[in-house]
Design an enzyme around this catalytic site. Structure first.
Site, PDB file in Angstrom:
ATOM      1  N   HIS A   1     -13.428   3.127   1.927  1.00 32.45           N
ATOM      2  CA  HIS A   1     -12.881   2.403   3.074  1.00 32.45           C
ATOM      3  C   HIS A   1     -13.452   2.885   4.408  1.00 32.45           C
ATOM      4  CE1 HIS A   1     -10.076   0.271   0.595  1.00 32.45           C
ATOM      5  NE2 HIS A   1      -9.479   1.365   0.189  1.00 32.45           N
TER       6      HIS A   1
ATOM      7  N   ARG B   1     -15.276  10.449  -1.373  1.00 33.44           N
ATOM      8  CA  ARG B   1     -14.503   9.438  -2.097  1.00 33.44           C
ATOM      9  C   ARG B   1     -15.462   8.259  -2.285  1.00 33.44           C
ATOM     10  NH1 ARG B   1      -9.421   6.313  -1.252  1.00 33.44           N
ATOM     11  NH2 ARG B   1     -10.034   5.892   0.898  1.00 33.44           N
TER      12      ARG B   1
ATOM     13  N   GLU C   1      -3.096   5.688  -7.970  1.00 32.77           N
ATOM     14  CA  GLU C   1      -2.668   4.841  -6.859  1.00 32.77           C
ATOM     15  C   GLU C   1      -2.257   3.442  -7.291  1.00 32.77           C
ATOM     16  OE1 GLU C   1      -5.987   4.420  -4.185  1.00 32.77           O
ATOM     17  OE2 GLU C   1      -7.437   4.270  -5.815  1.00 32.77           O
TER      18      GLU C   1
ATOM     19  N   ASP D   1      -1.675   3.053  -1.355  1.00 34.19           N
ATOM     20  CA  ASP D   1      -1.651   2.172  -2.513  1.00 34.19           C
ATOM     21  C   ASP D   1      -0.513   2.521  -3.462  1.00 34.19           C
ATOM     22  OD1 ASP D   1      -3.751   0.263  -2.181  1.00 34.19           O
ATOM     23  OD2 ASP D   1      -5.191   1.872  -2.433  1.00 34.19           O
TER      24      ASP D   1
END
Length: 258
Positions: A49, A75, A150, A176
């Site tokens: 993200h 990530r 998540e 999430d």
């Protein structure tokens, strides 16, 4: 980054000793370098993200390594060989893999991060050879793999995921996860009890399997709380949110009538 620093971090994580990291979403190597020198155990770059591409990941990892204090993690954007291999080739000590729903997903992440015969990572270490050396067995021993918990399925299968051979730990994505347990939005007070129960179940599953339990947090106070609740490593906030918060606070102070 010296191999000693990388190996010590891997040992610390696998021993379930506590560690504190920072989250970076900006392609701002100079800022990342300064953050990496503050004393955090690691800095995680967000390729899922975050607002950075491959060059941002590469430059961010070099900036972190320049401080000789923290290690760099990524990530990754997806659970596949290419995304995981590129992050590790760029010099990441470990990868945080999103949207892991099953033990099979976790096993695929481990396989993508490990050279044969343990996995299917393609050999082309580039910067990672500087960190740990060019021998595949050494890289396999030093590389960390974390599965994100998540989703509803990830939560349901957390015990099996934690038991995946070669997995070093799990990592909670709280936004999430809040939605996964029925929240209308992250931080929804209506599902506080369900959210806290999920956090407890995840931490217990990791402890039972003897793997690390990580979680993202918005602030140092929350990080301290999660560490006291059985999580073994925690990441704080992000460079973008802190930049906005500090700028807002200074503006408020400048225009205050008091």
């Amino acid at each position: 980054m010296t191999s000693e620093l990388a190996l010590e971090f891997a040992r610390k994580i696998r021993a379930r000793e506590q560690a504190v990291g920072y989250w970076a979403v900006l392609d701002a190597p100079v800022a990342t370098e300064r953050i990496g020198r503050l004393g955090y155990d690691y800095v995680a770059l967000d390729a899922q993200h975050g607002l950075l591409g491959y060059s941002g990941i590469l430059n961010g990892l070099m900036a972190i390594d320049a401080g000789h204090t923290a290690v760099g993690m990524v990530r990754v954007e997806d659970n596949n060989l290419t995304a995981i291999g590129k992050a590790l080739d760029a010099g990441a000590v470990g990868v945080i893999v999103p949207l892991v729903n099953t033990a099979e997903d976790a096993a695929a992440a481990v396989a993508a991060a490990k050279y044969p015969p343990m996995g299917g990572r393609s050999y082309g270490p580039m910067r990672s050879a500087l960190r740990i050396g060019p021998v595949p067995a050494d890289a396999n021993a030093a590389t960390l793999v974390f599965a994100m918990i998540e989703t509803p399925d990830g939560l349901k299968n957390v015990k099996e995921i934690c038991a995946t051979p070669g997995l070093d730990g799990i990592y909670v994505g709280p936004s999430d996860l809040a939605i996964a347990v029925g929240g209308a939005f992250p931080g929804d007070p209506a599902i506080e009890a369900e959210f806290n129960a999920a956090l407890e179940a995840i931490a217990e599953a990791a402890a039972s399997a003897g793997v690390a339990a990580g979680i993202h947090t918005p602030a140092g106070e929350v990080a301290a709380l999660r560490l006291s609740q059985g999580y073994t490593f925690t990441t704080i906030a992000s460079d973008l949110t802190h930049l906005e918060q500090i700028a807002k606070a200074h503006l408020a102070a400048a225009i205050s009538k008091d």
